[in-house]
Design an enzyme around this catalytic site. Structure first.
Site, PDB file in Angstrom:
ATOM      1  N   ASP A  79      -0.621  -7.243   8.348  1.00  0.00           N
ATOM      2  CA  ASP A  79      -1.345  -7.955   7.299  1.00  0.00           C
ATOM      3  C   ASP A  79      -1.934  -9.225   7.905  1.00  0.00           C
ATOM      4  O   ASP A  79      -1.252  -9.912   8.680  1.00  0.00           O
ATOM      5  CB  ASP A  79      -0.397  -8.295   6.146  1.00  0.00           C
ATOM      6  CG  ASP A  79      -1.123  -8.758   4.908  1.00  0.00           C
ATOM      7  OD1 ASP A  79      -1.833  -9.787   4.967  1.00  0.00           O
ATOM      8  OD2 ASP A  79      -0.978  -8.108   3.864  1.00  0.00           O
ATOM      9  N   ILE A  80      -3.178  -9.553   7.571  1.00  0.00           N
ATOM     10  CA  ILE A  80      -3.810 -10.750   8.145  1.00  0.00           C
ATOM     11  C   ILE A  80      -3.344 -12.038   7.462  1.00  0.00           C
ATOM     12  O   ILE A  80      -3.624 -13.126   7.940  1.00  0.00           O
ATOM     13  CB  ILE A  80      -5.352 -10.677   8.131  1.00  0.00           C
ATOM     14  CG1 ILE A  80      -5.886 -10.561   6.701  1.00  0.00           C
ATOM     15  CG2 ILE A  80      -5.836  -9.529   9.007  1.00  0.00           C
ATOM     16  CD1 ILE A  80      -7.394 -10.760   6.615  1.00  0.00           C
TER      17      ILE A  80
ATOM     18  N   ASN B  61       1.085  -2.906  -5.031  1.00  0.00           N
ATOM     19  CA  ASN B  61       0.449  -3.643  -6.121  1.00  0.00           C
ATOM     20  C   ASN B  61      -0.614  -2.718  -6.716  1.00  0.00           C
ATOM     21  O   ASN B  61      -1.428  -2.162  -5.984  1.00  0.00           O
ATOM     22  CB  ASN B  61      -0.211  -4.925  -5.606  1.00  0.00           C
ATOM     23  CG  ASN B  61       0.794  -5.901  -5.046  1.00  0.00           C
ATOM     24  OD1 ASN B  61       1.887  -6.040  -5.575  1.00  0.00           O
ATOM     25  ND2 ASN B  61       0.443  -6.564  -3.965  1.00  0.00           N
TER      26      ASN B  61
ATOM     27  N   VAL C  29      -7.546  -5.267  -2.431  1.00  0.00           N
ATOM     28  CA  VAL C  29      -8.304  -4.205  -1.781  1.00  0.00           C
ATOM     29  C   VAL C  29      -7.937  -2.927  -2.517  1.00  0.00           C
ATOM     30  O   VAL C  29      -6.762  -2.551  -2.562  1.00  0.00           O
ATOM     31  CB  VAL C  29      -7.975  -4.086  -0.279  1.00  0.00           C
ATOM     32  CG1 VAL C  29      -8.741  -2.925   0.345  1.00  0.00           C
ATOM     33  CG2 VAL C  29      -8.302  -5.391   0.445  1.00  0.00           C
TER      34      VAL C  29
ATOM     35  N   HIS D  22      -2.236   0.873  -0.790  1.00  0.00           N
ATOM     36  CA  HIS D  22      -1.527   0.465   0.418  1.00  0.00           C
ATOM     37  C   HIS D  22      -0.128  -0.014   0.048  1.00  0.00           C
ATOM     38  O   HIS D  22       0.088  -0.604  -1.001  1.00  0.00           O
ATOM     39  CB  HIS D  22      -2.289  -0.621   1.190  1.00  0.00           C
ATOM     40  CG  HIS D  22      -2.665  -1.814   0.370  1.00  0.00           C
ATOM     41  ND1 HIS D  22      -3.698  -1.804  -0.550  1.00  0.00           N
ATOM     42  CD2 HIS D  22      -2.164  -3.067   0.343  1.00  0.00           C
ATOM     43  CE1 HIS D  22      -3.814  -2.995  -1.103  1.00  0.00           C
ATOM     44  NE2 HIS D  22      -2.883  -3.784  -0.584  1.00  0.00           N
TER      45      HIS D  22
ATOM     46  N   HIS E   3       2.960  -2.421   1.197  1.00  0.00           N
ATOM     47  CA  HIS E   3       3.354  -3.568   2.001  1.00  0.00           C
ATOM     48  C   HIS E   3       4.780  -3.325   2.473  1.00  0.00           C
ATOM     49  O   HIS E   3       5.644  -2.968   1.662  1.00  0.00           O
ATOM     50  CB  HIS E   3       3.355  -4.857   1.168  1.00  0.00           C
ATOM     51  CG  HIS E   3       2.028  -5.248   0.636  1.00  0.00           C
ATOM     52  ND1 HIS E   3       1.292  -6.275   1.178  1.00  0.00           N
ATOM     53  CD2 HIS E   3       1.310  -4.766  -0.410  1.00  0.00           C
ATOM     54  CE1 HIS E   3       0.173  -6.415   0.485  1.00  0.00           C
ATOM     55  NE2 HIS E   3       0.161  -5.508  -0.477  1.00  0.00           N
TER      56      HIS E   3
END
Length: 120
Positions: A36-37, A93, A102, A106, A108
């Protein structure tokens, strides 16, 4: 209803296609895991399916086997990152009110330190 096809304006579809760089942790035939950025824990990776589905609810309804593959891959990412033994958190989420920014499903994977109770 989604068909799993890549979306031209999707950030994660572009990462999966190699059009945008990412620090990849693991790849399978079905998934790509990358850092993750904006990490929220010492280890914070994202796992995305190669197929495009907007969120976890859509994925579960339309491709439950792929939803299961994301959870299996969460375990493998945790092992690869060295956090499986101490514990890790897996979070999906779903939609904007939950914090999804986004709209390509996905998971996390967070860990590497004591995370405390969820939501605190």
């Amino acid at each position: 209803m989604a068909d799993g096809q890549p979306q031209p304006d999707c950030l994660f579809c572009k990462i999966v296609a190699g059009e945008i760089p990412a620090t990849v942790v693991r790849q399978t035939e079905l998934t790509v895991a990358f850092k993750d950025i904006n990490p929220q824990a010492p280890v914070h990776d994202l796992i995305v399916p190669r197929a495009h589905y907007a969120n976890a609810a859509e994925l579960a309804a339309e491709a439950p086997e792929l939803a299961a593959a994301l959870l299996v891959e969460a375990r493998e990412v945790a092992k690869a990152e060295g956090i499986a033994a101490d514990g890790y958190r897996t979070v999906f989420n779903t939609d904007a009110h939950a914090g999804q920014t986004v709209f390509h499903v996905h998971a996390h994977v967070l860990g590497g330190d004591f995370l405390g109770r969820f939501g605190t």
